[in-house]
Write a protein that holds these residues in place. Structure first.
Motif, PDB file in Angstrom:
ATOM      1  N   GLN A  28       6.773-191.682 -46.265  1.00 24.77           N
ATOM      2  CA  GLN A  28       7.912-190.890 -46.726  1.00 24.77           C
ATOM      3  C   GLN A  28       7.436-189.735 -47.609  1.00 24.77           C
ATOM      4  OE1 GLN A  28      11.099-191.192 -45.796  1.00 24.77           O
ATOM      5  NE2 GLN A  28      11.526-189.360 -46.967  1.00 24.77           N
ATOM      6  N   GLU A  29       6.491-189.998 -48.496  1.00 22.49           N
ATOM      7  CA  GLU A  29       5.963-188.956 -49.378  1.00 22.49           C
ATOM      8  C   GLU A  29       5.229-187.883 -48.577  1.00 22.49           C
ATOM      9  OE1 GLU A  29       5.612-187.062 -52.918  1.00 22.49           O
ATOM     10  OE2 GLU A  29       6.693-188.936 -52.576  1.00 22.49           O
ATOM     11  N   VAL A  30       4.456-188.318 -47.583  1.00 25.80           N
ATOM     12  CA  VAL A  30       3.749-187.360 -46.730  1.00 25.80           C
ATOM     13  C   VAL A  30       4.752-186.494 -45.972  1.00 25.80           C
ATOM     14  CG1 VAL A  30       2.301-187.162 -44.661  1.00 25.80           C
ATOM     15  CG2 VAL A  30       1.648-188.714 -46.491  1.00 25.80           C
ATOM     16  N   ASP A  31       5.789-187.101 -45.420  1.00 30.24           N
ATOM     17  CA  ASP A  31       6.806-186.344 -44.689  1.00 30.24           C
ATOM     18  C   ASP A  31       7.515-185.338 -45.591  1.00 30.24           C
ATOM     19  OD1 ASP A  31       6.184-187.748 -42.405  1.00 30.24           O
ATOM     20  OD2 ASP A  31       7.895-189.127 -42.556  1.00 30.24           O
ATOM     21  N   ASP A  32       7.825-185.757 -46.817  1.00 33.73           N
ATOM     22  CA  ASP A  32       8.486-184.851 -47.762  1.00 33.73           C
ATOM     23  C   ASP A  32       7.597-183.654 -48.093  1.00 33.73           C
ATOM     24  OD1 ASP A  32      10.655-186.531 -47.815  1.00 33.73           O
ATOM     25  OD2 ASP A  32      10.166-187.423 -49.768  1.00 33.73           O
ATOM     26  N   ARG A  33       6.330-183.922 -48.351  1.00 26.52           N
ATOM     27  CA  ARG A  33       5.412-182.833 -48.716  1.00 26.52           C
ATOM     28  C   ARG A  33       5.148-181.911 -47.534  1.00 26.52           C
ATOM     29  NH1 ARG A  33       1.792-184.310 -53.713  1.00 26.52           N
ATOM     30  NH2 ARG A  33       3.355-185.533 -54.781  1.00 26.52           N
ATOM     31  N   MET A  34       5.010-182.471 -46.344  1.00 23.24           N
ATOM     32  CA  MET A  34       4.787-181.643 -45.153  1.00 23.24           C
ATOM     33  C   MET A  34       6.013-180.765 -44.895  1.00 23.24           C
ATOM     34  SD  MET A  34       1.745-182.106 -44.200  1.00 23.24           S
ATOM     35  CE  MET A  34       1.677-181.377 -42.589  1.00 23.24           C
ATOM     36  N   GLY A  35       7.197-181.310 -45.119  1.00 23.30           N
ATOM     37  CA  GLY A  35       8.417-180.523 -44.976  1.00 23.30           C
ATOM     38  C   GLY A  35       8.443-179.358 -45.952  1.00 23.30           C
ATOM     39  N   ASP A  36       8.008-179.605 -47.185  1.00 24.67           N
ATOM     40  CA  ASP A  36       7.951-178.534 -48.182  1.00 24.67           C
ATOM     41  C   ASP A  36       6.955-177.455 -47.771  1.00 24.67           C
ATOM     42  OD1 ASP A  36       9.801-179.902 -49.676  1.00 24.67           O
ATOM     43  OD2 ASP A  36       8.336-180.726 -51.093  1.00 24.67           O
ATOM     44  N   ILE A  37       5.812-177.861 -47.238  1.00 29.30           N
ATOM     45  CA  ILE A  37       4.791-176.892 -46.824  1.00 29.30           C
ATOM     46  C   ILE A  37       5.316-176.034 -45.686  1.00 29.30           C
ATOM     47  CG2 ILE A  37       2.554-176.668 -45.681  1.00 29.30           C
ATOM     48  CD1 ILE A  37       1.674-179.134 -47.330  1.00 29.30           C
ATOM     49  N   TYR A  38       5.929-176.674 -44.675  1.00 28.67           N
ATOM     50  CA  TYR A  38       6.444-175.921 -43.534  1.00 28.67           C
ATOM     51  C   TYR A  38       7.597-175.011 -43.945  1.00 28.67           C
ATOM     52  CZ  TYR A  38       3.597-178.601 -40.297  1.00 28.67           C
ATOM     53  OH  TYR A  38       2.543-179.143 -39.630  1.00 28.67           O
ATOM     54  N   GLU A  39       8.425-175.475 -44.864  1.00 26.87           N
ATOM     55  CA  GLU A  39       9.555-174.669 -45.316  1.00 26.87           C
ATOM     56  C   GLU A  39       9.067-173.418 -46.050  1.00 26.87           C
ATOM     57  OE1 GLU A  39      12.999-175.278 -48.577  1.00 26.87           O
ATOM     58  OE2 GLU A  39      12.822-176.862 -47.068  1.00 26.87           O
ATOM     59  N   ASP A  40       8.022-173.565 -46.849  1.00 28.69           N
ATOM     60  CA  ASP A  40       7.490-172.428 -47.595  1.00 28.69           C
ATOM     61  C   ASP A  40       6.730-171.452 -46.712  1.00 28.69           C
ATOM     62  OD1 ASP A  40       8.554-173.415 -49.897  1.00 28.69           O
ATOM     63  OD2 ASP A  40       6.696-174.314 -50.619  1.00 28.69           O
ATOM     64  N   SER A  41       6.191-171.911 -45.594  1.00 28.13           N
ATOM     65  CA  SER A  41       5.369-171.039 -44.764  1.00 28.13           C
ATOM     66  C   SER A  41       6.144-170.360 -43.636  1.00 28.13           C
ATOM     67  CB  SER A  41       4.207-171.839 -44.168  1.00 28.13           C
ATOM     68  OG  SER A  41       4.687-172.808 -43.262  1.00 28.13           O
ATOM     69  N   ARG A  42       7.421-170.646 -43.512  1.00 24.85           N
ATOM     70  CA  ARG A  42       8.212-170.003 -42.458  1.00 24.85           C
ATOM     71  C   ARG A  42       8.364-168.516 -42.756  1.00 24.85           C
ATOM     72  NH1 ARG A  42      13.455-173.623 -42.285  1.00 24.85           N
ATOM     73  NH2 ARG A  42      13.636-172.414 -44.155  1.00 24.85           N
ATOM     74  N   PRO A  43       8.318-167.693 -41.721  1.00 24.75           N
ATOM     75  CA  PRO A  43       8.548-166.262 -41.951  1.00 24.75           C
ATOM     76  C   PRO A  43      10.005-166.018 -42.324  1.00 24.75           C
ATOM     77  CG  PRO A  43       8.306-166.706 -39.612  1.00 24.75           C
ATOM     78  CD  PRO A  43       8.027-167.988 -40.340  1.00 24.75           C
ATOM     79  N   ARG A  44      10.206-165.060 -43.138  1.00 25.75           N
ATOM     80  CA  ARG A  44      11.561-164.727 -43.560  1.00 25.75           C
ATOM     81  C   ARG A  44      12.016-163.497 -42.791  1.00 25.75           C
ATOM     82  NH1 ARG A  44       9.071-167.756 -46.746  1.00 25.75           N
ATOM     83  NH2 ARG A  44       9.885-168.960 -48.455  1.00 25.75           N
ATOM     84  N   SER A  45      13.012-163.680 -41.963  1.00 29.24           N
ATOM     85  CA  SER A  45      13.442-162.619 -41.059  1.00 29.24           C
ATOM     86  C   SER A  45      14.047-161.436 -41.819  1.00 29.24           C
ATOM     87  CB  SER A  45      14.457-163.172 -40.058  1.00 29.24           C
ATOM     88  OG  SER A  45      15.583-163.686 -40.733  1.00 29.24           O
ATOM     89  N   GLY A  46      14.681-161.655 -42.941  1.00 24.73           N
ATOM     90  CA  GLY A  46      15.272-160.556 -43.701  1.00 24.73           C
ATOM     91  C   GLY A  46      14.229-159.566 -44.179  1.00 24.73           C
ATOM     92  N   GLY A  47      13.098-160.060 -44.608  1.00 30.29           N
ATOM     93  CA  GLY A  47      12.016-159.194 -45.073  1.00 30.29           C
ATOM     94  C   GLY A  47      11.443-158.362 -43.939  1.00 30.29           C
ATOM     95  N   CYS A  48      11.300-158.959 -42.763  1.00 31.62           N
ATOM     96  CA  CYS A  48      10.782-158.229 -41.612  1.00 31.62           C
ATOM     97  C   CYS A  48      11.735-157.119 -41.198  1.00 31.62           C
ATOM     98  CB  CYS A  48      10.547-159.182 -40.441  1.00 31.62           C
ATOM     99  SG  CYS A  48       9.221-160.347 -40.723  1.00 31.62           S
ATOM    100  N   LEU A  49      13.005-157.416 -41.205  1.00 25.62           N
ATOM    101  CA  LEU A  49      13.992-156.400 -40.828  1.00 25.62           C
ATOM    102  C   LEU A  49      13.993-155.245 -41.823  1.00 25.62           C
ATOM    103  CD1 LEU A  49      17.009-158.587 -39.681  1.00 25.62           C
ATOM    104  CD2 LEU A  49      15.461-157.258 -38.254  1.00 25.62           C
ATOM    105  N   LEU A  50      13.853-155.547 -43.079  1.00 20.71           N
ATOM    106  CA  LEU A  50      13.823-154.504 -44.099  1.00 20.71           C
ATOM    107  C   LEU A  50      12.599-153.618 -43.922  1.00 20.71           C
ATOM    108  CD1 LEU A  50      15.171-153.378 -46.635  1.00 20.71           C
ATOM    109  CD2 LEU A  50      13.793-154.952 -47.971  1.00 20.71           C
ATOM    110  N   ILE A  51      11.456-154.206 -43.652  1.00 20.26           N
ATOM    111  CA  ILE A  51      10.234-153.431 -43.449  1.00 20.26           C
ATOM    112  C   ILE A  51      10.371-152.513 -42.240  1.00 20.26           C
ATOM    113  CG2 ILE A  51       7.799-153.643 -42.772  1.00 20.26           C
ATOM    114  CD1 ILE A  51       7.704-156.161 -44.555  1.00 20.26           C
ATOM    115  N   LEU A  52      10.987-152.999 -41.188  1.00 17.58           N
ATOM    116  CA  LEU A  52      11.170-152.178 -39.988  1.00 17.58           C
ATOM    117  C   LEU A  52      12.265-151.128 -40.171  1.00 17.58           C
ATOM    118  CD1 LEU A  52      10.910-154.936 -37.252  1.00 17.58           C
ATOM    119  CD2 LEU A  52       9.176-153.241 -37.867  1.00 17.58           C
TER     120      LEU A  52
END
Length: 63
Positions: A28-52
């Motif tokens: 459970q702890e591993v799953d929670d931490r892996m979820g946090d890592i994946y959540e933090d590493s996702r690209p943020r589409s709003g930032g990409c749109l602003l740059i473009l």
């Protein structure tokens, strides 16, 4: 040290139900931490749109 220790591992084994509980908590702890890592590493589409959009907006305002 205790005099009744004879090196036999049978007396020192961890019960299966405790082992299962510990394994479940670790998983459970591993799953929670892996979820946090994946959540933090996702690209943020709003930032990409602003740059473009900024160069296009600048060209539109200058033209």
């Amino acid at each position: 040290m205790s005099d009744d220790f004879d090196g036999d591992t049978e007396d020192n084994e961890i019960p299966d139900d405790m082992t299962d509980d510990v394994e479940e908590r670790i998983q459970q702890e591993v799953d929670d931490r892996m979820g946090d890592i994946y959540e933090d590493s996702r690209p943020r589409s709003g930032g990409c749109l602003l740059i473009l959009a900024l160069p296009v907006l600048g060209l539109w305002l200058m033209g």
